[in-house]
Design a protein around this motif. Structure first.
Motif, mmCIF file in Angstrom:
data_model
loop_
_atom_site.group_PDB
_atom_site.id
_atom_site.type_symbol
_atom_site.label_atom_id
_atom_site.label_comp_id
_atom_site.label_asym_id
_atom_site.label_seq_id
_atom_site.Cartn_x
_atom_site.Cartn_y
_atom_site.Cartn_z
ATOM 1 N N PRO A 28 28.443 44.318 -2.516
ATOM 2 C CA PRO A 28 28.855 42.791 -1.765
ATOM 3 C C PRO A 28 30.422 43.033 -1.296
ATOM 4 C CG PRO A 28 28.752 42.940 -4.300
ATOM 5 C CD PRO A 28 28.190 43.997 -3.728
ATOM 6 N N GLN A 29 30.310 42.600 0.012
ATOM 7 C CA GLN A 29 31.947 42.938 0.717
ATOM 8 C C GLN A 29 32.897 42.010 0.210
ATOM 9 O OE1 GLN A 29 34.037 44.645 1.587
ATOM 10 N NE2 GLN A 29 32.971 45.421 3.514
ATOM 11 N N ARG A 30 33.615 42.211 -0.872
ATOM 12 C CA ARG A 30 34.814 41.595 -1.328
ATOM 13 C C ARG A 30 35.905 41.598 -0.511
ATOM 14 N NH1 ARG A 30 33.867 42.178 -7.722
ATOM 15 N NH2 ARG A 30 31.775 41.305 -7.901
ATOM 16 N N PRO A 31 37.018 40.777 -0.379
ATOM 17 C CA PRO A 31 37.924 40.959 0.602
ATOM 18 C C PRO A 31 38.988 42.224 -0.087
ATOM 19 C CG PRO A 31 37.516 38.789 0.081
ATOM 20 C CD PRO A 31 36.646 39.261 -0.747
ATOM 21 N N LYS A 32 39.387 42.990 0.641
ATOM 22 C CA LYS A 32 40.253 44.127 0.183
ATOM 23 C C LYS A 32 41.722 43.755 0.192
ATOM 24 C CE LYS A 32 37.051 47.821 1.395
ATOM 25 N NZ LYS A 32 35.690 47.318 2.017
ATOM 26 N N ARG A 33 42.501 44.389 -0.658
ATOM 27 C CA ARG A 33 44.049 44.138 -0.257
ATOM 28 C C ARG A 33 44.401 45.145 0.463
ATOM 29 N NH1 ARG A 33 46.323 43.677 -6.263
ATOM 30 N NH2 ARG A 33 45.072 45.293 -6.109
ATOM 31 N N VAL A 34 44.881 45.132 1.724
ATOM 32 C CA VAL A 34 45.305 46.238 2.439
ATOM 33 C C VAL A 34 46.707 46.224 2.902
ATOM 34 C CG1 VAL A 34 44.618 47.480 4.863
ATOM 35 C CG2 VAL A 34 42.916 45.994 3.656
ATOM 36 N N THR A 35 47.394 47.445 3.000
ATOM 37 C CA THR A 35 48.926 47.447 3.043
ATOM 38 C C THR A 35 48.904 48.102 4.539
ATOM 39 O OG1 THR A 35 49.804 47.540 0.896
ATOM 40 C CG2 THR A 35 51.222 48.319 2.408
ATOM 41 N N HIS A 491 37.255 48.335 6.453
ATOM 42 C CA HIS A 491 36.112 47.275 6.142
ATOM 43 C C HIS A 491 35.174 47.699 5.745
ATOM 44 C CE1 HIS A 491 33.989 43.323 6.577
ATOM 45 N NE2 HIS A 491 33.018 44.237 7.137
ATOM 46 N N ALA A 492 34.667 49.029 5.947
ATOM 47 C CA ALA A 492 33.337 49.546 5.826
ATOM 48 C C ALA A 492 33.557 50.456 4.701
ATOM 49 C CB ALA A 492 32.719 50.479 6.998
ATOM 50 N N ALA A 493 34.582 50.702 4.023
ATOM 51 C CA ALA A 493 34.989 51.672 2.945
ATOM 52 C C ALA A 493 34.246 51.066 1.668
ATOM 53 C CB ALA A 493 36.469 51.998 2.933
ATOM 54 N N ALA A 494 33.753 52.132 0.937
ATOM 55 C CA ALA A 494 33.436 51.723 -0.505
ATOM 56 C C ALA A 494 34.634 51.178 -1.290
ATOM 57 C CB ALA A 494 32.959 52.882 -1.287
ATOM 58 N N PRO A 495 34.123 50.388 -2.317
ATOM 59 C CA PRO A 495 35.474 49.566 -2.958
ATOM 60 C C PRO A 495 36.153 50.682 -3.719
ATOM 61 C CG PRO A 495 33.404 48.495 -3.270
ATOM 62 C CD PRO A 495 33.159 49.767 -2.575
ATOM 63 N N ALA A 496 37.641 50.671 -3.921
ATOM 64 C CA ALA A 496 38.370 51.479 -4.445
ATOM 65 C C ALA A 496 38.174 51.566 -6.073
ATOM 66 C CB ALA A 496 39.785 51.208 -4.293
ATOM 67 N N GLU A 497 38.210 52.753 -6.685
ATOM 68 C CA GLU A 497 38.098 52.554 -7.743
ATOM 69 C C GLU A 497 39.394 51.988 -8.657
ATOM 70 O OE1 GLU A 497 37.911 56.618 -9.822
ATOM 71 O OE2 GLU A 497 36.537 57.070 -8.032
ATOM 72 N N ARG A 498 39.171 51.135 -9.560
ATOM 73 C CA ARG A 498 40.283 50.474 -10.352
ATOM 74 C C ARG A 498 41.095 51.171 -11.182
ATOM 75 N NH1 ARG A 498 41.741 46.278 -6.920
ATOM 76 N NH2 ARG A 498 39.781 45.156 -6.297
ATOM 77 N N PRO A 499 42.275 51.406 -11.482
ATOM 78 C CA PRO A 499 42.863 52.031 -12.456
ATOM 79 C C PRO A 499 42.647 51.320 -13.895
ATOM 80 C CG PRO A 499 44.394 50.666 -11.223
ATOM 81 C CD PRO A 499 43.003 50.484 -10.579
ATOM 82 N N LEU A 500 42.695 52.148 -15.023
ATOM 83 C CA LEU A 500 42.402 51.362 -16.158
ATOM 84 C C LEU A 500 43.398 50.810 -16.616
ATOM 85 C CD1 LEU A 500 40.684 54.637 -18.065
ATOM 86 C CD2 LEU A 500 39.663 52.543 -17.012
ATOM 87 N N VAL A 501 44.710 51.168 -16.334
ATOM 88 C CA VAL A 501 46.104 50.698 -16.568
ATOM 89 C C VAL A 501 46.570 50.178 -15.325
ATOM 90 C CG1 VAL A 501 48.118 50.708 -17.909
ATOM 91 C CG2 VAL A 501 46.241 52.003 -18.811
#
Length: 513
Positions: A28-35, A491-501
């Protein structure tokens, strides 16, 4: 969806909701947070495109104004304008023209008159400054010195003479000197296979090559030379199909910034970039503090001449080498607020003079504001080593040197009250750019493309854009091309890994410079 900007409505298309990997996997292409780092053309176009695709975007800009190397200066408020950065748009740069239309600026497009477009403008020769219409015989005599007698057609010699004059006007410093060792014979060999007669113009019975029409009629001429990139730029800079924007080129970036939904944070100088498995840590200077923020996706549009001064980690060796090795040339513009457009009384209706010396190029913008507020003169435009030579002087000294030198051609500058103000933009000294543009003039096509690809190559979730990452370095077109491409890559990039903390923010005193 439609975003209401200061330039009118700009369409936002519905985002794509799925991505397909080459192996057939879907997510699913969820909105990304981009800086986005940098509020120049590349950063603002990319931010606009990312928002169109449904992502959440914030822009960080080191300066207090948006625009990057698009910088329009207004004398006395609403008085005459001087373009201290980008000042012209080739008609062949279709992306740029499309965005001008999208931003509601099409009705402000005007012709940009360039070097050799006015017969009354001046040209430096071995005998001194001559009007363009009077310079042919002197230039031909100078060109013939050292040539084998009788081996080339007269019309080829005449055409090569004016092409060489174009080289002198555009090429800077040692690059210009090195060219002349064997460029003349190369030009003659190329021209001997072309019918150049249709591109001659005659003034008072004296013929010269209309450089603008020649390049327009021979678009593949540049590609036949070993100096293809250099001649491409000469083709553009001497073209009659150049445009500007009445009211200032900065209308592009102001309207782009005004159309964004997300924030544009000004005064946020980035001093560190650290690629991590779960994103990118961005360090920004705020006063005496350095603030470190964890970002999921970062798009850096900052010139590599600035990036290499940052505290960097997590980049591969090829990327680090590209960041540190990319060549940037400085450029300096000195604009003068004059009491009136005195050059019109000298018979010059616009365009530019090749004044040579330390001044190099002088341009005569049209008077479009209230004439009672005076007129702007771009007294000096220099690039590369010529810019370096000028900036060895202190700012007051360089302005004095330029005015003294230019007054030999235009003595009106010495008239009491003629010069009302002077402004200088030295891009090689600007902390937010440290150079005017990346340059690939001396590189073959394969090497240039390899450098471009390495410059644009992402590092984890750190992406790159800017004219240095494009096939059009030094032009707005390149900034737009790379900004759109990078936005699609994010936009096409795989979702970033989420940090555990959650990393949150940390504050440090001092930090990277």
């Amino acid at each position: 969806m439609w975003a209401q900007g200061r330039g009118g409505t700009i369409p936002f298309m519905s985002p794509v909701h799925t991505n397909v990997l080459s192996g057939g996997q879907h997510w699913p292409q969820r909105p990304k947070r981009v800086t986005v780092l940098g509020a120049g053309v590349a950063g603002l176009v990319a931010a606009h495109e990312l928002e169109r695709l449904g992502h959440s975007v914030e822009v960080l800009e080191a300066r207090l104004e948006v625009g990057g190397r698009v910088r329009t200066h207004s004398f006395v408020g609403r008085g005459p304008l001087a373009e201290l950065g980008a000042m012209r748009i080739p008609a062949s740069h279709h992306r740029t023209m499309q965005w001008i239309d999208l931003l509601g600026l099409s009705d402000r497009v005007r012709q940009f008159r360039t070097l050799f477009s006015d017969d009354s403008s001046y040209l430096e020769t071995c005998t001194g400054h001559l009007r363009v219409r009077d310079a042919t015989s002197v230039l031909v005599e100078e060109f013939r010195r050292g040539l084998p007698p009788g081996e080339y057609r007269e019309e080829s010699v005449l055409a090569a003479t004016w092409l060489t004059a174009s080289v002198n006007a555009v090429a800077p410093g040692a690059f210009r000197t090195n060219l002349h060792s064997d460029l003349n014979l190369e030009l003659l060999d190329l021209l001997d296979g072309i019918d150049v007669r249709p591109f001659f113009v005659s003034t008072g019975g004296v013929e010269r090559l209309d450089v603008n029409r020649f390049f327009a009629g021979n678009p593949k001429f540049a590609g036949r030379s070993r100096l293809a990139h250099f001649f491409d730029d000469i083709t553009v800079e001497t073209s009659s199909a150049l445009f500007r924007l009445e009211g200032g080129m900065d209308q592009i970036t102001v309207r782009l910034a005004g159309s964004l939904r997300g924030p544009v944070h000004r005064g946020r100088q980035v001093v560190g970039l650290h690629v991590r498995p779960d994103g990118v840590v961005v360090e920004t200077r705020r006063g005496l503090d350095v603030v470190a923020s964890h970002c999921d996706y970062v798009l850096c549009t900052v010139p590599f001449s600035v990036v290499r001064r940052m505290n960097l980690s997590g980049l591969d060796d090829d990327k680090v080498a590209t960041v540190h090795d990319m060549q940037y040339w400085p450029a300096t513009k000195i604009a003068v607020h004059c009491q009136d457009a005195f050059w019109e009384g000298d018979g010059i209706s616009g365009g530019g003079s090749f004044t040579g010396g330390l001044v190099r190029q002088t341009y005569y913008p049209p008077v479009e504001s209230d004439p009672r507020l005076g007129a702007a003169l771009l007294a000096s435009y220099t690039i590369g080593p010529d810019s370096d030579a000028l900036t060895r002087f202190s700012p007051p000294e360089r302005e004095r040197v330029v005015l003294d030198e230019l007054s030999r051609i235009h003595p009106e500058l010495k008239r009491p009250g003629m010069v009302l103000d002077v402004v200088t933009q030295a891009w090689g000294e600007d902390f937010s750019s440290m150079g005017a543009a990346s340059v690939r003039w001396s590189k073959d096509a394969a090497t240039a493309e390899e450098e471009r690809a390495l410059a644009a190559k992402p590092q984890g979730t750190l992406f790159f854009a800017g004219e240095h990452c494009s096939t059009y370095p030094a032009w707005i077109e390149g900034a737009i091309e790379s900004g759109l491409a990078a936005a699609q890559d994010v936009h096409a990039a795989a979702p970033a890994e989420r940090p555990l903390v959650a990393t949150g923010y940390r504050r440090m005193r001092g930090g990277a410079a």
